[in-house]
Design an enzyme around this catalytic site. Structure first.
Site, PDB file in Angstrom:
ATOM      1  N   SER A 298     -23.991  73.332 102.317  1.00 50.83           N
ATOM      2  CA  SER A 298     -24.742  72.321 101.397  1.00 50.83           C
ATOM      3  C   SER A 298     -26.049  72.721 101.401  1.00 50.83           C
ATOM      4  O   SER A 298     -26.735  73.055 101.788  1.00 50.83           O
ATOM      5  CB  SER A 298     -24.410  71.063 102.182  1.00 50.83           C
ATOM      6  OG  SER A 298     -24.923  70.176 101.518  1.00 50.83           O
TER       7      SER A 298
ATOM      8  N   LYS B 270     -17.763  69.221 106.829  1.00 50.44           N
ATOM      9  CA  LYS B 270     -18.441  69.618 105.530  1.00 50.44           C
ATOM     10  C   LYS B 270     -17.911  68.529 104.382  1.00 50.44           C
ATOM     11  O   LYS B 270     -18.480  67.859 103.715  1.00 50.44           O
ATOM     12  CB  LYS B 270     -18.280  70.895 105.018  1.00 50.44           C
ATOM     13  CG  LYS B 270     -18.812  71.327 103.222  1.00 50.44           C
ATOM     14  CD  LYS B 270     -20.288  70.697 102.978  1.00 50.44           C
ATOM     15  CE  LYS B 270     -20.782  70.952 101.762  1.00 50.44           C
ATOM     16  NZ  LYS B 270     -20.345  70.890 100.660  1.00 50.44           N
TER      17      LYS B 270
ATOM     18  N   HIS C 229     -19.497  65.460 105.258  1.00 51.76           N
ATOM     19  CA  HIS C 229     -20.898  65.372 104.604  1.00 51.76           C
ATOM     20  C   HIS C 229     -20.660  64.775 103.312  1.00 51.76           C
ATOM     21  O   HIS C 229     -21.238  64.040 102.916  1.00 51.76           O
ATOM     22  CB  HIS C 229     -21.312  66.543 104.824  1.00 51.76           C
ATOM     23  CG  HIS C 229     -22.566  66.819 103.882  1.00 51.76           C
ATOM     24  ND1 HIS C 229     -22.523  67.236 102.659  1.00 51.76           N
ATOM     25  CD2 HIS C 229     -23.848  66.848 104.082  1.00 51.76           C
ATOM     26  CE1 HIS C 229     -23.508  67.360 101.873  1.00 51.76           C
ATOM     27  NE2 HIS C 229     -24.466  67.128 102.771  1.00 51.76           N
ATOM     28  N   ASN C 230     -19.580  65.276 102.298  1.00 55.51           N
ATOM     29  CA  ASN C 230     -19.620  65.062 101.123  1.00 55.51           C
ATOM     30  C   ASN C 230     -19.033  63.578 100.983  1.00 55.51           C
ATOM     31  O   ASN C 230     -19.571  63.114  99.891  1.00 55.51           O
ATOM     32  CB  ASN C 230     -18.427  66.141 100.377  1.00 55.51           C
ATOM     33  CG  ASN C 230     -19.269  67.501  99.938  1.00 55.51           C
ATOM     34  OD1 ASN C 230     -20.240  67.826 100.810  1.00 55.51           O
ATOM     35  ND2 ASN C 230     -18.685  68.091  99.162  1.00 55.51           N
TER      36      ASN C 230
ATOM     37  N   GLU D 108     -22.112  61.494 101.166  1.00 56.31           N
ATOM     38  CA  GLU D 108     -22.788  61.848 100.151  1.00 56.31           C
ATOM     39  C   GLU D 108     -22.701  60.972  98.946  1.00 56.31           C
ATOM     40  O   GLU D 108     -23.244  60.353  98.039  1.00 56.31           O
ATOM     41  CB  GLU D 108     -22.833  63.441  99.444  1.00 56.31           C
ATOM     42  CG  GLU D 108     -23.233  63.818  98.377  1.00 56.31           C
ATOM     43  CD  GLU D 108     -22.876  65.373  97.894  1.00 56.31           C
ATOM     44  OE1 GLU D 108     -23.033  66.247  99.166  1.00 56.31           O
ATOM     45  OE2 GLU D 108     -22.133  65.467  97.025  1.00 56.31           O
TER      46      GLU D 108
HETATM   47  C1  6PG Z   1     -23.606  70.038  98.765  1.00 56.99           C
HETATM   48  C2  6PG Z   1     -22.471  69.438  97.651  1.00 56.99           C
HETATM   49  C3  6PG Z   1     -21.758  70.419  96.992  1.00 56.99           C
HETATM   50  C4  6PG Z   1     -21.180  69.749  95.650  1.00 56.99           C
HETATM   51  C5  6PG Z   1     -20.249  68.520  95.723  1.00 56.99           C
HETATM   52  C6  6PG Z   1     -20.277  67.833  94.440  1.00 56.99           C
HETATM   53  O1  6PG Z   1     -23.151  69.738  99.755  1.00 56.99           O
HETATM   54  O2  6PG Z   1     -24.009  70.963  98.398  1.00 56.99           O
HETATM   55  O3  6PG Z   1     -21.767  68.417  98.138  1.00 56.99           O
HETATM   56  O4  6PG Z   1     -20.731  70.699  97.825  1.00 56.99           O
HETATM   57  O5  6PG Z   1     -22.252  69.482  94.767  1.00 56.99           O
HETATM   58  O6  6PG Z   1     -18.879  68.816  96.111  1.00 56.99           O
HETATM   59  O7  6PG Z   1     -18.995  67.107  94.430  1.00 56.99           O
HETATM   60  P1  6PG Z   1     -18.453  66.105  93.379  1.00 56.99           P
HETATM   61  O8  6PG Z   1     -18.449  67.181  92.224  1.00 56.99           O
HETATM   62  O9  6PG Z   1     -17.062  65.732  94.069  1.00 56.99           O
HETATM   63  O10 6PG Z   1     -19.415  65.071  93.171  1.00 56.99           O
END
Ligand code: 6PG
Length: 484
Positions: A130, A185, A188-189, A192
């Site tokens: 990430s 991960k 984490h997302n 996010e």
């Molecule tokens: C990271 C981000 C990366 C990605 C997302 C975007 O940790 O660097 O999470 O993995 O930018 O998956 O996700 P979406 O397109 O679903 O918003």
């Protein structure tokens, strides 16, 4: 000729290229390969010129350049492409060689791939990476899982290229067996998504409710970034609000309000439903993106459905502070829910997850990096078996401080007709979680009334099930008792 390559990387899109350059900076010799060979040439003649990076024009050539055990990392689109590459590489490998998938893969796929490669004497690593482009180049957060025998062979590279926190600890550690790295991960997302939605709700209340300009909001986010909310996502929001289009107007206001998503938030939600863990805030974040995508329907409905006027007449400075409290308290709820899901997954999938270490991995390099994660790490360090983040003395205190403002924001948003689904669900979760008694007694009665699904009684031991003939018409036969 002795092979020189420490690791190979397949997939020369921006993340792949940046990760290779990062590895090269850290003294590793990387072999670069891409299915479309012209990309290898472009890279070798461009960014990779003058470095120790070796370009390979076939998988066979790539493998020949590698020292043993061979380490091959893929950064390709999640899904079929990963399986296809694995099958193409296998014929060139020997027992003990390692295949690493660094994409956003579904954790169940990583579980399957670990077994698949293990059956062929090979070691699989499924790792979360990430931090976006910048993170890949300067130091991402890396969350590896897979076959544990692979860890000693990838540890040096991964920890060298990863982000470091203030005391130098790397934001990378072994997460656990098979799919654990990609699972962490995924969470984490999901988190996010939650963090982003909370920030968007704060922005919406300031803009629609308080009528603030982008420049004024830029100042507020700049200020918030100096306190407990200090984080990458608050920082980029500050910068986005300050960014002007070529005509001098804030660019953010010209962007169409329909959110995209690649699926990791949705996967988190699906998995939470399977494990029965209420990660309500991430749920609202995913569904908020879905509602935002219904642009045409919303435009049509906006002309027909009326609500209150959004103007909030409260003292502006005080209300902004209340929004900060709502954001902070909701964020604590979201992380508490995320860690609840991690705990359930650890028990369901047989992983020994170390929650403090996970917080440390997220502390730097990744998209949700923040000061706040340092506090979560401390909470789990102080009490390894902490049953819930909300019970940690620090977070308990913080929520107490935020409560008045948080409730005021949720109530005001409802009164003014400004959607604040994540702030509201967080508060509802908090109130439900701290309730000794919820109305599910009535729900159980309803289930028993129409379907003889039985209920337990407060004046009997748990596990004893009762059925009542509520209408006098039904029989005394109950249905079997089980929970999905
Ligand atoms: C990271 C981000 C990366 C990605 C997302 C975007 O940790 O660097 O999470 O993995 O930018 O998956 O996700 P979406 O397109 O679903 O918003």
């Amino acid at each position: 000729m002795e092979p020189k390559g420490d690791i190979a990387l397949i997939g020369l899109a921006v993340m792949g290229q940046n990760l290779i350059l990062n590895m090269n900076d850290n003294g590793f010799t990387v072999v670069a390969y891409n299915r479309t060979i012209s990309k290898v040439d472009d890279f070798m003649n461009g960014e990779a010129k003058g470095t120790n990076i070796i370009g390979a024009r076939s998988i066979e050539e790539m493998v020949k350049h590698l020292k043993r055990p061979r380490r091959i990392m893929m950064l390709v689109k999640a899904g079929q492409a990963v399986d296809d590459f694995i099958d193409q590489i296998i014929p060139y490998l020997e027992p003990g060689d390692i295949i690493i998938d660094g994409g956003n893969s579904l954790f169940q796929d990583s579980i399957r791939r670990t077994e698949y490669l293990n059956a062929r004497g090979l070691l699989f690593v499924g790792t979360g990476v990430s931090g976006g482009e910048e993170g890949a180049r300067r130091g991402p957060s890396i969350m590896p899982g897979g076959h544990p025998d692979a860890w000693p062979h990838v540890k040096d590279i991964f920890q060298a290229i990863s982000a470091k926190v203030e005391d130098g600890s790397p934001c990378c550690d072994w997460v656990g067996n098979d799919g654990a790295g990609h699972y962490v991960k995924m969470i984490h997302n999901g988190i996010e998504y939650g963090d982003m939605q909370l920030i968007c709700e704060a922005y919406h209340l300031m803009k629609e409710g308080l009528g603030m300009s982008a420049d004024e909001m830029h100042e507020v986010f700049a200020d918030w970034n100096k306190g407990e909310l200090d984080s990458y996502l608050i920082e980029i929001t500050r910068d986005i609000l300050g960014f002007k289009d070529i005509d001098g107007e804030p660019l953010v206001e010209k962007i169409l309000d329909t959110a995209g998503q690649k699926g990791t938030g949705k996967w988190t939600l699906i998995n939470s439903a399977e494990l029965g863990i209420p990660i309500t805030l991430i749920g609202e974040a995913v569904y908020s993106r879905c509602i935002s995508a219904m642009k045409e329907e919303r435009v049509a409905a906006s002309k027909k459905l009326r609500g209150p006027k959004p103007a909030i007449r409260n003292d502006r400075t005080k209300f902004i502070e209340d929004i900060r409290s709502a954001l902070y308290a909701s964020k604590i709820i979201s992380y508490a829910q995320g860690f609840m899901l991690l705990r359930a997954a650890a028990s369901d999938y047989g992983w020994k997850l170390k929650y403090g270490e996970i917080a440390l991995m997220w502390r730097g390099g990744c998209i949700i990096r923040s000061q706040f994660l340092g506090k979560i790490k401390e909470a789990f360090e102080k009490r390894k078996r902490l049953p819930n983040l909300l019970l940690d003395p620090h977070f308990k205190r913080e929520i107490r401080k935020c409560q008045r403002g948080w409730r005021n924001v949720v109530a005001t948003a409802a009164k003014k007709g400004i959607p604040a689904p994540a702030f509201s669900t967080a508060l509802n979760f908090f109130d439900a979680f701290r309730s000794e008694r919820l109305p599910a007694n009535l729900l159980q009665a309803q289930r028993d009334y129409f379907g003889a699904h039985t209920y337990e009684r407060i004046d009997h031991e748990r596990g004893e099930f009762f059925h009542t003939n509520w209408t006098g018409r039904g029989g005394n036969v109950s249905s079997t008792t089980y929970d999905a």
